[in-house]
Design a protein around this motif. Structure first.
Motif, PDB file in Angstrom:
ATOM      1  N   GLN A  13       2.870   6.919 -29.569  1.00 50.26           N
ATOM      2  CA  GLN A  13       1.422   7.127 -29.622  1.00 50.26           C
ATOM      3  C   GLN A  13       0.787   5.992 -30.406  1.00 50.26           C
ATOM      4  OE1 GLN A  13       1.812  10.958 -31.496  1.00 50.26           O
ATOM      5  NE2 GLN A  13       1.081  11.986 -29.648  1.00 50.26           N
ATOM      6  N   ALA A  14      -0.191   5.342 -29.794  1.00 50.21           N
ATOM      7  CA  ALA A  14      -0.878   4.235 -30.457  1.00 50.21           C
ATOM      8  C   ALA A  14      -1.735   4.777 -31.589  1.00 50.21           C
ATOM      9  CB  ALA A  14      -1.749   3.488 -29.456  1.00 50.21           C
ATOM     10  N   ARG A  15      -1.628   4.151 -32.745  1.00 50.08           N
ATOM     11  CA  ARG A  15      -2.444   4.537 -33.891  1.00 50.08           C
ATOM     12  C   ARG A  15      -3.536   3.507 -34.144  1.00 50.08           C
ATOM     13  NH1 ARG A  15      -1.964   9.391 -33.156  1.00 50.08           N
ATOM     14  NH2 ARG A  15      -0.009  10.362 -33.734  1.00 50.08           N
ATOM     15  N   ILE A  16      -3.229   2.247 -34.015  1.00 50.00           N
ATOM     16  CA  ILE A  16      -4.218   1.174 -34.133  1.00 50.00           C
ATOM     17  C   ILE A  16      -3.868   0.125 -33.081  1.00 50.00           C
ATOM     18  CG2 ILE A  16      -5.133  -0.699 -35.588  1.00 50.00           C
ATOM     19  CD1 ILE A  16      -5.943   1.996 -36.681  1.00 50.00           C
ATOM     20  N   VAL A  23      -6.339  -8.299 -21.453  1.00 50.75           N
ATOM     21  CA  VAL A  23      -5.212  -7.975 -20.586  1.00 50.75           C
ATOM     22  C   VAL A  23      -5.768  -7.496 -19.255  1.00 50.75           C
ATOM     23  CG1 VAL A  23      -3.577  -7.461 -22.412  1.00 50.75           C
ATOM     24  CG2 VAL A  23      -5.038  -5.657 -21.593  1.00 50.75           C
ATOM     25  N   HIS A  24      -5.157  -7.976 -18.196  1.00 48.45           N
ATOM     26  CA  HIS A  24      -5.606  -7.614 -16.858  1.00 48.45           C
ATOM     27  C   HIS A  24      -4.404  -7.140 -16.057  1.00 48.45           C
ATOM     28  CE1 HIS A  24      -9.417  -9.610 -17.611  1.00 48.45           C
ATOM     29  NE2 HIS A  24      -8.739 -10.641 -18.083  1.00 48.45           N
ATOM     30  N   ARG A  25      -4.642  -6.177 -15.225  1.00 50.35           N
ATOM     31  CA  ARG A  25      -3.605  -5.713 -14.315  1.00 50.35           C
ATOM     32  C   ARG A  25      -4.297  -5.277 -13.036  1.00 50.35           C
ATOM     33  NH1 ARG A  25       1.289  -1.474 -15.508  1.00 50.35           N
ATOM     34  NH2 ARG A  25       2.380  -1.901 -13.585  1.00 50.35           N
ATOM     35  N   GLU A  26      -3.827  -5.797 -11.941  1.00 51.27           N
ATOM     36  CA  GLU A  26      -4.411  -5.532 -10.639  1.00 51.27           C
ATOM     37  C   GLU A  26      -4.523  -4.025 -10.383  1.00 51.27           C
ATOM     38  OE1 GLU A  26      -5.654  -7.247  -6.857  1.00 51.27           O
ATOM     39  OE2 GLU A  26      -4.799  -8.352  -8.519  1.00 51.27           O
ATOM     40  N   ALA A  33      -5.102  -1.018 -18.459  1.00 52.24           N
ATOM     41  CA  ALA A  33      -4.250  -2.188 -18.666  1.00 52.24           C
ATOM     42  C   ALA A  33      -3.776  -2.249 -20.114  1.00 52.24           C
ATOM     43  CB  ALA A  33      -4.997  -3.465 -18.281  1.00 52.24           C
ATOM     44  N   GLN A  34      -4.672  -1.940 -21.059  1.00 49.91           N
ATOM     45  CA  GLN A  34      -4.282  -1.934 -22.468  1.00 49.91           C
ATOM     46  C   GLN A  34      -3.264  -0.834 -22.746  1.00 49.91           C
ATOM     47  OE1 GLN A  34      -7.903  -1.705 -24.751  1.00 49.91           O
ATOM     48  NE2 GLN A  34      -8.367  -3.882 -24.444  1.00 49.91           N
ATOM     49  N   GLN A  35      -3.466   0.340 -22.159  1.00 54.23           N
ATOM     50  CA  GLN A  35      -2.498   1.430 -22.330  1.00 54.23           C
ATOM     51  C   GLN A  35      -1.135   1.030 -21.767  1.00 54.23           C
ATOM     52  OE1 GLN A  35      -2.537   4.326 -23.922  1.00 54.23           O
ATOM     53  NE2 GLN A  35      -4.555   3.778 -24.701  1.00 54.23           N
ATOM     54  N   SER A  36      -1.142   0.303 -20.664  1.00 60.77           N
ATOM     55  CA  SER A  36       0.101  -0.174 -20.078  1.00 60.77           C
ATOM     56  C   SER A  36       0.818  -1.136 -21.024  1.00 60.77           C
ATOM     57  CB  SER A  36      -0.193  -0.857 -18.742  1.00 60.77           C
ATOM     58  OG  SER A  36       0.971  -1.429 -18.210  1.00 60.77           O
ATOM     59  N   ILE A  60       5.472  -9.563 -21.433  1.00 61.25           N
ATOM     60  CA  ILE A  60       4.501  -8.486 -21.335  1.00 61.25           C
ATOM     61  C   ILE A  60       3.674  -8.887 -20.131  1.00 61.25           C
ATOM     62  CG2 ILE A  60       2.558  -7.314 -22.426  1.00 61.25           C
ATOM     63  CD1 ILE A  60       5.196  -6.766 -23.819  1.00 61.25           C
ATOM     64  N   MET A  61       3.824  -8.144 -19.076  1.00 63.95           N
ATOM     65  CA  MET A  61       3.272  -8.511 -17.789  1.00 63.95           C
ATOM     66  C   MET A  61       1.851  -9.080 -17.877  1.00 63.95           C
ATOM     67  SD  MET A  61       3.043  -6.041 -14.417  1.00 63.95           S
ATOM     68  CE  MET A  61       4.027  -4.894 -15.325  1.00 63.95           C
ATOM     69  N   GLN A  62       0.996  -8.426 -18.644  1.00 63.32           N
ATOM     70  CA  GLN A  62      -0.404  -8.815 -18.693  1.00 63.32           C
ATOM     71  C   GLN A  62      -0.637 -10.089 -19.501  1.00 63.32           C
ATOM     72  OE1 GLN A  62       0.877  -5.871 -19.027  1.00 63.32           O
ATOM     73  NE2 GLN A  62      -0.241  -4.408 -17.832  1.00 63.32           N
ATOM     74  N   TRP A  63       0.297 -10.479 -20.378  1.00 66.78           N
ATOM     75  CA  TRP A  63       0.132 -11.675 -21.192  1.00 66.78           C
ATOM     76  C   TRP A  63       1.021 -12.820 -20.743  1.00 66.78           C
ATOM     77  CZ3 TRP A  63       0.089  -8.056 -25.900  1.00 66.78           C
ATOM     78  CH2 TRP A  63      -1.223  -7.795 -26.284  1.00 66.78           C
TER      79      TRP A  63
END
Length: 179
Positions: A13-16, A23-26, A33-36, A60-63
């Motif tokens: 679980q993301a805290r910060i 970040v981009h994802r088709e 995309a950020q959650q991914s 990291i796919m998006q980066w």
């Protein structure tokens, strides 16, 4: 350059989360995309044994492939900095240490609940250290001074707002029995 800072707990679980590079994802919204990215980062760091080093080069796919993950695992939290390959691994590890020490001084034995219930203060601390993906400050005394100034300013503006709201409410309601 620092591309993102992600703090997740042992359950993923993301805290910060703070992203300095988009970040981009088709087919995904920016939030998805950020959650991914958070899920990918958590999966990569959580599967590594504690005996392994805290540097992880990978994709990291998006980066893209030019991204390194540098992280520290403290108790129930992973502090992960996603950086480009030009950043110093040891420098970023030291930066994570400074960040955690600043949190510890502000919250006295910082824990996951401090990050949840005081996320604004955590962001103040992070903003004193890193801005727009660039390291601003590493001196803990200077960092804490900036955070304390921001806290005082916030308290002052909150008390003025409460005072103004109190006056507005009493004026609006009027005195009982007066018409």
């Amino acid at each position: 350059m620092i591309k993102g800072i992600i703090i997740v707990n042992n359950s993923g679980q993301a805290r910060i989360c703070k992203f300095f590079q988009q970040v981009h994802r088709e087919g995904y919204s920016p939030e998805e995309a950020q959650q991914s990215v958070v899920q990918q980062v958590y999966k990569q760091v959580s599967e590594r044994p504690d005996s392994f080093c805290n540097y992880l080069e990978g994709s990291i796919m998006q980066w893209g492939d030019a991204t390194k993950l540098i992280y520290r695992h403290y108790a129930t939290l992973y502090f992960v900095f996603a950086v480009d390959k030009l950043e110093s691994d040891l420098g970023i590890l030291d930066l994570i240490q400074v960040f955690v020490e600043a949190l510890d001084k502000c919250f006295e034995n910082v824990c996951e609940l401090d990050l949840i219930f005081h996320s604004d203060k955590v962001h103040y601390i992070l903003d004193e250290i890193v801005m727009a993906g660039m390291v601003l400050e590493t001196n803990i005394v200077t960092i804490l001074s900036g955070v304390n100034d921001q806290t005082k300013l916030h308290q002052k503006s909150t008390s003025k707002l409460n005072e103004a709201l109190g006056k507005a409410t009493s004026t609006k309601m009027g005195s009982p029995g007066v018409r």
